[in-house]
Design a protein around this motif. Sequence first.
Motif, PDB file in Angstrom:
ATOM      1  N   GLU A 214       0.821  -1.217   0.000  1.00 17.70           N
ATOM      2  CA  GLU A 214       0.000   0.000   0.000  1.00 17.70           C
ATOM      3  C   GLU A 214       0.853   1.265   0.000  1.00 17.70           C
ATOM      4  O   GLU A 214       0.580   2.216  -0.744  1.00 17.70           O
ATOM      5  N   LYS A 215       1.906   1.272   0.813  1.00 18.85           N
ATOM      6  CA  LYS A 215       2.708   2.491   0.977  1.00 18.85           C
ATOM      7  C   LYS A 215       3.813   2.627  -0.070  1.00 18.85           C
ATOM      8  O   LYS A 215       4.264   3.738  -0.352  1.00 18.85           O
ATOM      9  N   MET A 216       4.255   1.490  -0.641  1.00 24.58           N
ATOM     10  CA  MET A 216       5.333   1.510  -1.619  1.00 24.58           C
ATOM     11  C   MET A 216       4.963   0.634  -2.813  1.00 24.58           C
ATOM     12  O   MET A 216       5.477  -0.481  -2.968  1.00 24.58           O
ATOM     13  N   PRO A 217       4.086   1.100  -3.661  1.00 26.41           N
ATOM     14  CA  PRO A 217       3.579   0.276  -4.766  1.00 26.41           C
ATOM     15  C   PRO A 217       4.638  -0.146  -5.780  1.00 26.41           C
ATOM     16  O   PRO A 217       4.421  -1.101  -6.536  1.00 26.41           O
ATOM     17  N   ASP A 218       5.773   0.534  -5.808  1.00 23.76           N
ATOM     18  CA  ASP A 218       6.837   0.180  -6.743  1.00 23.76           C
ATOM     19  C   ASP A 218       7.764  -0.915  -6.204  1.00 23.76           C
ATOM     20  O   ASP A 218       8.676  -1.357  -6.895  1.00 23.76           O
ATOM     21  N   ILE A 219       7.540  -1.335  -4.966  1.00 20.01           N
ATOM     22  CA  ILE A 219       8.366  -2.361  -4.318  1.00 20.01           C
ATOM     23  C   ILE A 219       7.595  -3.677  -4.258  1.00 20.01           C
ATOM     24  O   ILE A 219       6.423  -3.698  -3.878  1.00 20.01           O
ATOM     25  N   THR A 220       8.251  -4.780  -4.642  1.00 19.27           N
ATOM     26  CA  THR A 220       7.652  -6.104  -4.485  1.00 19.27           C
ATOM     27  C   THR A 220       7.805  -6.521  -3.025  1.00 19.27           C
ATOM     28  O   THR A 220       8.933  -6.677  -2.547  1.00 19.27           O
ATOM     29  N   PRO A 221       6.698  -6.714  -2.299  1.00 17.41           N
ATOM     30  CA  PRO A 221       6.807  -7.028  -0.869  1.00 17.41           C
ATOM     31  C   PRO A 221       7.551  -8.334  -0.570  1.00 17.41           C
ATOM     32  O   PRO A 221       8.408  -8.373   0.308  1.00 17.41           O
ATOM     33  N   LEU A 222       7.223  -9.413  -1.312  1.00 19.70           N
ATOM     34  CA  LEU A 222       7.883 -10.707  -1.095  1.00 19.70           C
ATOM     35  C   LEU A 222       8.207 -11.304  -2.451  1.00 19.70           C
ATOM     36  O   LEU A 222       7.308 -11.555  -3.259  1.00 19.70           O
ATOM     37  N   TYR A 223       9.489 -11.548  -2.686  1.00 14.92           N
ATOM     38  CA  TYR A 223       9.915 -12.075  -3.988  1.00 14.92           C
ATOM     39  C   TYR A 223      10.249 -13.554  -3.864  1.00 14.92           C
ATOM     40  O   TYR A 223      11.044 -13.959  -3.014  1.00 14.92           O
ATOM     41  N   LEU A 224       9.620 -14.363  -4.727  1.00 18.85           N
ATOM     42  CA  LEU A 224       9.854 -15.800  -4.768  1.00 18.85           C
ATOM     43  C   LEU A 224      10.286 -16.207  -6.172  1.00 18.85           C
ATOM     44  O   LEU A 224       9.839 -15.616  -7.155  1.00 18.85           O
ATOM     45  N   ALA A 225      11.136 -17.239  -6.262  1.00 18.00           N
ATOM     46  CA  ALA A 225      11.612 -17.686  -7.573  1.00 18.00           C
ATOM     47  C   ALA A 225      12.423 -18.963  -7.440  1.00 18.00           C
ATOM     48  O   ALA A 225      13.023 -19.225  -6.398  1.00 18.00           O
ATOM     49  N   ASN A 226      12.464 -19.738  -8.533  1.00 19.01           N
ATOM     50  CA  ASN A 226      13.381 -20.877  -8.646  1.00 19.01           C
ATOM     51  C   ASN A 226      13.319 -21.841  -7.458  1.00 19.01           C
ATOM     52  O   ASN A 226      14.327 -22.351  -6.994  1.00 19.01           O
ATOM     53  N   GLY A 227      12.119 -22.108  -6.969  1.00 19.70           N
ATOM     54  CA  GLY A 227      11.984 -23.029  -5.859  1.00 19.70           C
ATOM     55  C   GLY A 227      12.298 -22.426  -4.503  1.00 19.70           C
ATOM     56  O   GLY A 227      12.198 -23.109  -3.481  1.00 19.70           O
ATOM     57  N   ILE A 228      12.717 -21.155  -4.454  1.00 19.94           N
ATOM     58  CA  ILE A 228      12.941 -20.467  -3.181  1.00 19.94           C
ATOM     59  C   ILE A 228      11.608 -19.850  -2.788  1.00 19.94           C
ATOM     60  O   ILE A 228      11.215 -18.791  -3.282  1.00 19.94           O
ATOM     61  N   THR A 229      10.879 -20.530  -1.914  1.00 19.09           N
ATOM     62  CA  THR A 229       9.517 -20.128  -1.608  1.00 19.09           C
ATOM     63  C   THR A 229       9.267 -20.121  -0.113  1.00 19.09           C
ATOM     64  O   THR A 229      10.015 -20.718   0.666  1.00 19.09           O
TER      65      THR A 229
END
Length: 513
Positions: A214-229
Amino acid sequence: MRKLFKLAAGALVLSLAVTGCGSPAPDNSTSGKTDSNAAAGKPYKLKLVYRAAPQKDTQAVQEAVNKYLEPKINATVEIQQIDLGQWNDKTNLMIASREPVDVIFTAQAIGYATNVGKGAFLALNDDNLTVNGKKIGNLLQQYGKGITDSLDPLFLKGSQIDGKNFGVPTNKELASQGGYVFRKDLAEKLGILDQVKNIKSNDDLEALLKIVKEKMPDITPLYLANGITAPRTAEDWDYMGDRKVPGVIRKTGKETKVLSQYDTPEYVKEVTLARKLMLAGVINKDAATTTVDVLSALKSGKVFMIPALLKPGKADELAIAYNMQGMLEQVAVTKKTLSTSETTGAILAISSTSGDPVKAMQFINLLHTDKTLNNLINFGSEGVHYTKVSDNVIKSTDKTSDYNTGTAWELGNQFLNYVWSTEDPNKWDKFKQFNTDVTQSPALGFTFDVSPVSTEVAAIANLSKQYDTSIETGSVDPEKILPEYKEKLKAAGLDKLIAEKQKQLDAYLAKQK
């Protein structure tokens, strides 16, 4: 091995408190010295392949390494760094095509046991090792004395498969702890730093990540990828081998019944939460398909939080690697645990395609004993990529970013590593403390041999590629897709695989009594 673990079962914590991750090799123990025996033989160029982002100054550092290395073992080294996002594809192709490689990084999480089964790595402690018709014998015994003198025996014993060492573990932390690395500076700006630092489980994520969105729409809050979940970060499972092969027990209990993780309430809870977070827009939408790994995403500055396996100073190490000093912090969500996978979390193996396994073994031994070589290959050249503050403390320069892999945990003996001025000067003492009061897996020391069910493992691996990441990142609805996946796993032979893993585990445990 059986005797060691029988004794270690009751006294492991005491042992770790005293020895930590193994006694550090004497400071600069072999630096500047040339072993005439090691330097014998024909000149040879070693090929080192490890997981790191290619660096601008790799060629220059390689030249410096070779100037130092050649007089010692009459060998030079070609350094090949491969990005995390491309690692699996490129190294799988290397192994399948039998590409000539000498020393290669591996780990349980990226197929160590599976690749051993394929014959990709040499057995280093095999008295009868023969390569291309020539008997070489026990490489570890003949050319790895520095390793065996400095490395905690639990590393070598715990990483064995059927009594054989197919690689040399890095001398580092033994315990494992799941959690997150996050942007401390952004959390402070949002006024949520205390809440993030006090996350106790994945259940605490949603409210905080929604604030970031909500406060930082240009930031991905939680990034997941390549089995790192997120589910894999919160688990307390022991896979007893390759994490790509289903069948787990809980590391934090005494129960040794092998379960399919897909049937556990923990798994269902975590993938349901992941789906909820994805629908809330706090996870990157391309989590199931992106080739940008979590570390590269963090480095971009557009991500608030990533899952991570933690150790003391993990956030500081990443901050240094990505020029984000003072911006990162870490928070744990699981207990500290110890299983066979922790002893196989970072290994240097000698490829079965090596043209000179003796030189390869000598090189690995130097990475465990020679402080100058270790720090040169990990941090670059003094006066260029860093300057010394004291004998063991260094600070960055304007050229640090030109060679700053952040992968010292992959290469040799971390107790030889310099400490950055932005890190805790007591870092290595804290590593030892981290390894005390550790919860041990009931299957410590056991590694599953996939060969009796290799057909089933191959079929299930193909299904895993299709389903795991999409389910665990919340990219699909688990209520609909998980039952479909489980049905296909069953048809592919999952029950047979679980039964075989149980059979082998029971046999191993029976021998420990």
